[in-house]
Design a protein around this motif. Structure first.
Motif, PDB file in Angstrom:
ATOM      1  N   LEU A 134       0.820  -1.206   0.000  1.00  0.00           N
ATOM      2  CA  LEU A 134       0.000   0.000   0.000  1.00  0.00           C
ATOM      3  C   LEU A 134       0.860   1.264   0.000  1.00  0.00           C
ATOM      4  N   HIS A 135       2.015   1.188   0.645  1.00  0.00           N
ATOM      5  CA  HIS A 135       2.899   2.363   0.616  1.00  0.00           C
ATOM      6  C   HIS A 135       3.498   2.560  -0.780  1.00  0.00           C
ATOM      7  N   ILE A 136       3.994   1.485  -1.391  1.00  0.00           N
ATOM      8  CA  ILE A 136       4.611   1.579  -2.722  1.00  0.00           C
ATOM      9  C   ILE A 136       3.602   2.088  -3.753  1.00  0.00           C
ATOM     10  N   GLY A 137       2.357   1.662  -3.634  1.00  0.00           N
ATOM     11  CA  GLY A 137       1.345   2.051  -4.610  1.00  0.00           C
ATOM     12  C   GLY A 137       0.628   3.326  -4.254  1.00  0.00           C
ATOM     13  N   PRO A 138      -0.515   3.236  -3.584  1.00  0.00           N
ATOM     14  CA  PRO A 138      -1.349   4.431  -3.333  1.00  0.00           C
ATOM     15  C   PRO A 138      -0.633   5.567  -2.602  1.00  0.00           C
ATOM     16  N   VAL A 139       0.113   5.257  -1.549  1.00  0.00           N
ATOM     17  CA  VAL A 139       0.717   6.329  -0.744  1.00  0.00           C
ATOM     18  C   VAL A 139       1.705   7.138  -1.571  1.00  0.00           C
ATOM     19  N   GLU A 140       2.657   6.454  -2.211  1.00  0.00           N
ATOM     20  CA  GLU A 140       3.664   7.170  -2.989  1.00  0.00           C
ATOM     21  C   GLU A 140       3.020   7.944  -4.145  1.00  0.00           C
ATOM     22  N   PHE A 141       2.052   7.339  -4.815  1.00  0.00           N
ATOM     23  CA  PHE A 141       1.389   7.984  -5.946  1.00  0.00           C
ATOM     24  C   PHE A 141       0.612   9.231  -5.490  1.00  0.00           C
ATOM     25  N   LEU A 142      -0.211   9.070  -4.468  1.00  0.00           N
ATOM     26  CA  LEU A 142      -1.013  10.191  -3.980  1.00  0.00           C
ATOM     27  C   LEU A 142      -0.138  11.288  -3.378  1.00  0.00           C
ATOM     28  N   MET A 143       0.932  10.892  -2.687  1.00  0.00           N
ATOM     29  CA  MET A 143       1.797  11.891  -2.066  1.00  0.00           C
ATOM     30  C   MET A 143       2.524  12.715  -3.130  1.00  0.00           C
ATOM     31  N   TYR A 144       2.896  12.073  -4.235  1.00  0.00           N
ATOM     32  CA  TYR A 144       3.541  12.804  -5.336  1.00  0.00           C
ATOM     33  C   TYR A 144       2.615  13.897  -5.851  1.00  0.00           C
ATOM     34  N   TRP A 145       1.356  13.547  -6.120  1.00  0.00           N
ATOM     35  CA  TRP A 145       0.427  14.517  -6.690  1.00  0.00           C
ATOM     36  C   TRP A 145      -0.042  15.546  -5.657  1.00  0.00           C
ATOM     37  N   LEU A 146      -0.157  15.140  -4.402  1.00  0.00           N
ATOM     38  CA  LEU A 146      -0.471  16.111  -3.353  1.00  0.00           C
ATOM     39  C   LEU A 146       0.663  17.130  -3.221  1.00  0.00           C
ATOM     40  N   HIS A 147       1.882  16.636  -3.295  1.00  0.00           N
ATOM     41  CA  HIS A 147       3.054  17.512  -3.191  1.00  0.00           C
ATOM     42  C   HIS A 147       3.082  18.499  -4.362  1.00  0.00           C
ATOM     43  N   ARG A 148       2.806  18.027  -5.549  1.00  0.00           N
ATOM     44  CA  ARG A 148       2.770  18.917  -6.713  1.00  0.00           C
ATOM     45  C   ARG A 148       1.651  19.949  -6.574  1.00  0.00           C
ATOM     46  N   SER A 190      -1.870   7.560   6.471  1.00  0.00           N
ATOM     47  CA  SER A 190      -2.684   6.633   7.277  1.00  0.00           C
ATOM     48  C   SER A 190      -3.350   5.535   6.447  1.00  0.00           C
ATOM     49  N   ILE A 191      -3.244   5.606   5.123  1.00  0.00           N
ATOM     50  CA  ILE A 191      -3.907   4.606   4.273  1.00  0.00           C
ATOM     51  C   ILE A 191      -3.494   3.177   4.638  1.00  0.00           C
ATOM     52  N   PRO A 192      -2.193   2.841   4.729  1.00  0.00           N
ATOM     53  CA  PRO A 192      -1.822   1.466   5.090  1.00  0.00           C
ATOM     54  C   PRO A 192      -2.314   1.056   6.472  1.00  0.00           C
ATOM     55  N   SER A 206       3.364  -3.850  12.466  1.00  0.00           N
ATOM     56  CA  SER A 206       3.082  -3.192  11.188  1.00  0.00           C
ATOM     57  C   SER A 206       2.816  -1.697  11.377  1.00  0.00           C
ATOM     58  N   ILE A 207       2.072  -1.325  12.426  1.00  0.00           N
ATOM     59  CA  ILE A 207       1.744   0.088  12.649  1.00  0.00           C
ATOM     60  C   ILE A 207       2.945   0.855  13.191  1.00  0.00           C
ATOM     61  N   CYS A 208       3.582   0.333  14.249  1.00  0.00           N
ATOM     62  CA  CYS A 208       4.758   1.014  14.819  1.00  0.00           C
ATOM     63  C   CYS A 208       5.911   1.015  13.824  1.00  0.00           C
ATOM     64  N   GLY A 209       6.087  -0.093  13.127  1.00  0.00           N
ATOM     65  CA  GLY A 209       7.160  -0.183  12.142  1.00  0.00           C
ATOM     66  C   GLY A 209       6.959   0.789  10.996  1.00  0.00           C
ATOM     67  N   TYR A 210       5.709   0.957  10.542  1.00  0.00           N
ATOM     68  CA  TYR A 210       5.443   1.872   9.439  1.00  0.00           C
ATOM     69  C   TYR A 210       5.692   3.319   9.865  1.00  0.00           C
ATOM     70  N   LEU A 211       5.256   3.680  11.069  1.00  0.00           N
ATOM     71  CA  LEU A 211       5.508   5.029  11.571  1.00  0.00           C
ATOM     72  C   LEU A 211       7.010   5.307  11.687  1.00  0.00           C
ATOM     73  N   THR A 212       7.752   4.324  12.196  1.00  0.00           N
ATOM     74  CA  THR A 212       9.203   4.480  12.338  1.00  0.00           C
ATOM     75  C   THR A 212       9.862   4.624  10.964  1.00  0.00           C
ATOM     76  N   PHE A 213       9.386   3.846   9.986  1.00  0.00           N
ATOM     77  CA  PHE A 213       9.916   3.930   8.625  1.00  0.00           C
ATOM     78  C   PHE A 213       9.682   5.325   8.045  1.00  0.00           C
ATOM     79  N   VAL A 214       8.477   5.867   8.185  1.00  0.00           N
ATOM     80  CA  VAL A 214       8.164   7.192   7.659  1.00  0.00           C
ATOM     81  C   VAL A 214       9.019   8.260   8.339  1.00  0.00           C
ATOM     82  N   ASP A 215       9.150   8.175   9.675  1.00  0.00           N
ATOM     83  CA  ASP A 215       9.993   9.128  10.405  1.00  0.00           C
ATOM     84  C   ASP A 215      11.440   9.036   9.940  1.00  0.00           C
ATOM     85  N   PHE A 216      11.940   7.815   9.800  1.00  0.00           N
ATOM     86  CA  PHE A 216      13.334   7.609   9.394  1.00  0.00           C
ATOM     87  C   PHE A 216      13.596   8.225   8.025  1.00  0.00           C
ATOM     88  N   MET A 217      12.731   7.933   7.061  1.00  0.00           N
ATOM     89  CA  MET A 217      12.936   8.433   5.702  1.00  0.00           C
ATOM     90  C   MET A 217      12.787   9.952   5.632  1.00  0.00           C
TER      91      MET A 217
END
Length: 624
Positions: A134-148, A190-192, A206-217
């Motif tokens: 879900l992160h590779i697909g919808p999140v990255e795609f939507l975040m790109y267009w939201l950012h633009r 929050s989609i995933p 999955s939830i704590c790990g995803y939050l940590t991943f987003v913070d790290f990146m």
């Protein structure tokens, strides 16, 4: 703030100031009560209890990034952008934890309103795989267009320009968003989490790990350091399409209209917004090595709590003059650990990097506290640390090394002369800064003053100030007989005529150093001006008197990268001892200034003014 702030720009709890964290108090109390006090086993849910600890861990995660990146950018290796970070940026980014509070509130509300969030398992493989997809697909795609979309002039001027106020980014820049903008970003993030919760595949990992991943990146992307090694792309070249680098996102902050992708550059490639210089900047940054400064200022830690005031500590505290905070008492385990560490082991470290005209400046710190300098069995260790720092500066080709605070005391190393005797071939010039300190003190005494009172432990600076005043027919009145005798022994007979030991005096101008007692301050007439000649400020016990800062001057506008205060001094103010090293390098003076050496006071003062430094004579009020 944004250039044209829109609606919902400010966070809802802004009005609470430093007490904003209390908005979480009801939920923390409720979760704690539900787990420990509830008699029903079904109501005891570890996931609910762990929301607040997760918030704390996220703050620690951010702080580690802040400290690490500030240290590395000061060294210079792998730094991407050379632009300065100034106080304006620090002020804008000081509320970086707002987004963490916001996410914690959403977690609490989500738990209370979503039955699926109760009693989550620790691990579910299908949920973790779903989160990744879900992160590779919808999140990255939507975040790109939201950012633009946020870069459209309407939204950019009202919201996103706040984030782009930083050209030289730091980890907390990632949190510098308006409230409405961050709410939109979090909806996408929050989609995933929401999907896996509603599908019944979520887990705490999955939830704590995803939050940590987003913070790290996010922290990595704004750290202004290229930390992704080349070998990763050499082993798997397609990786560069699926993982961004700090230099990739740095170009977005410098060029603005390129590199919109969240963490995966492939979307910029697909939609033609990839900056063509991305690979060039990456290659340049990854090869960059530590700088060799022209001037080094060698200082040390002051109080145990000063570690939080360092620019490697809490950046918002470091941007203000040092004062003790009530919450430092809650952090005593960290404070005690740092003290124990400095008693056992410690290497000099780089604290700060500045630019003055064409000079590269660095501040190095001896990891010893003020109290340790007065311990006899620690003294030899400190002497060796200073000696090693001087030798290291000499190897790096440093032109001048100035000794700050207690690093040049007479009882420690004879005002730095010890190192000159041990190493007569030193190329680096060792400066104790006494001449400029003397000049600052003399020019702080009100014109027309005919008498000054002297009190405090005598030093090289004190002796020279007294000699100059007595030669200028200003009467000096020491409060103690032993000080009077020591001073008289060092004065010429003519100058000694203006040195008077008396218990009566009319002067409202006092020159004070370390050792001034509260009782002695109480004897000063109302309206007395206290002028310190010591490295450390006096204890302020009089509300009806005025206290000047320790010898210091206001820095010129072209001193770059000033994002922290020097100990207890105000913003954009630098101690005389530190300025002296800069002047020494600017003028190319070839002599050491240590031991009994004193330069031409008038010449040094004029030179300082010519280079743009301004007198700092504004008194500071006592808060007692």
């Amino acid at each position: 703030m944004a250039t044209k702030p829109g609606i919902l720009t400010e966070w809802p709890w802004t009005w609470l100031g430093n007490f904003k964290h209390v908005v979480l108090a009801p939920f923390v109390v409720h979760s704690t009560y539900s787990y420990f006090m509830s008699k029903e086993e079904s109501r005891r849910d570890i996931a609910y209890l762990l929301i607040f600890p997760l918030l704390i861990l996220r703050m620690i995660h951010y702080q580690i990034w802040i400290s690490l990146c500030r240290y590395r950018t000061a060294k210079g290796d792998y730094r991407i952008v050379d632009k300065s970070i100034e106080f304006d940026q620090i002020d804008i980014e000081r509320n970086w934890d707002d987004q963490i509070i916001f996410s914690a509130l959403l977690f609490y509300f989500g738990y209370l309103n979503l039955e699926q969030s109760h009693h989550l398992p620790i691990w579910r493989t299908d949920g973790i795989i779903m989160t990744i997809l879900l992160h590779i697909g919808p999140v990255e795609f939507l975040m790109y267009w939201l950012h633009r979309a946020l870069h459209h002039h309407f939204l950019y001027s009202r919201y996103h320009s706040q984030h782009h106020s930083a050209v030289a980014t730091q980890p907390i820049t990632t949190s510098n968003h308006a409230f409405a903008e961050h709410a939109a970003l979090f909806m996408v993030y929050s989609i995933p989490m929401l999907t896996t919760l509603l599908k019944g595949t979520a887990s705490m990992v999955s939830i704590c790990g995803y939050l940590t991943f987003v913070d790290f990146m996010n922290n990595m992307g704004h750290c202004n350091l290229e930390i992704i090694p080349k070998w990763m792309f050499s082993i798997f070249p397609p990786l560069k399409y699926f993982m961004f680098t700090p230099s990739f996102h740095s170009l977005h902050h410098t060029q603005v209209r390129t590199n919109y992708a969240l963490f995966m550059p492939i979307y910029d490639i697909i939609y033609g917004t990839l900056d063509k210089s991305s690979d060039i900047l990456y290659a340049k940054s990854v090869k960059r090595r530590s700088e060799s400064p022209d001037v080094v200022h060698l200082t040390h830690l002051t109080t145990p709590e000063s570690i939080y005031h360092l620019r490697l500590g809490f950046s918002s505290l470091a941007s203000k003059p040092y004062t003790s905070k009530w919450y430092f008492s809650l952090m005593w385990p960290i404070t005690l650990s740092s003290m124990i560490l400095t008693w056992i082991y410690g290497d000099t470290f780089i604290l700060e990097r500045n630019m003055f005209k064409n000079l590269k400046l660095q501040t190095w710190v001896i990891p010893k506290y003020r109290t340790q300098y007065f311990n006899q069995w620690q003294r030899e260790c400190i002497i060796n640390l200073i000696e090693e720092a001087i030798a290291h500066a000499d190897e790096k080709g440093v032109k001048v090394l100035s000794l700050g605070l207690l690093n040049h005391e007479q009882w420690l190393n004879k005002n730095g002369e010890l190192y000159i005797r041990r190493h007569p071939q030193l190329k680096v010039k060792v400066v104790d800064g006494s001449t400029l300190a003397i000049a600052v003190i003399l020019n702080s005494i009100p014109k027309g003053t005919s008498q000054v009172v002297l009190r405090g432990h005598l030093s090289k600076v004190a002796y020279s100030v007294v000699l100059t005043l007595c030669k200028g027919r200003v009467q000096v009145v020491p409060l103690r007989e032993e000080e009077y005798k020591r001073l008289k022994a060092n004065l010429t007979p003519e100058a000694a005529n203006n040195l008077v030991h008396s218990e009566t005096y009319t002067s409202k101008t006092w020159l004070i150093g370390d050792g001034l007692s509260d009782e002695e301050q109480s004897k000063a007439p109302k309206g007395t001006l206290f002028i310190p000649f010591s490295q450390f400020p006096p204890r302020k016990v009089r509300k009806d008197c005025f206290y000047l800062h320790t010898p210091a001057m206001i820095t010129p506008k072209y001193l770059e990268n000033m994002d922290s205060c020097e100990n207890w001094l105000p913003r954009k103010v630098m101690s005389a001892w530190r300025i002296a090293g800069i002047l020494h390098a600017l003028e190319g003076w070839h002599d050491h200034e240590c031991g009994n050496m004193i330069f031409d006071i008038e010449k040094v003062w004029k030179t300082c003014l010519d280079h743009g430094f301004l007198p700092l004579t504004m008194p500071i009020e006592s808060k007692v």
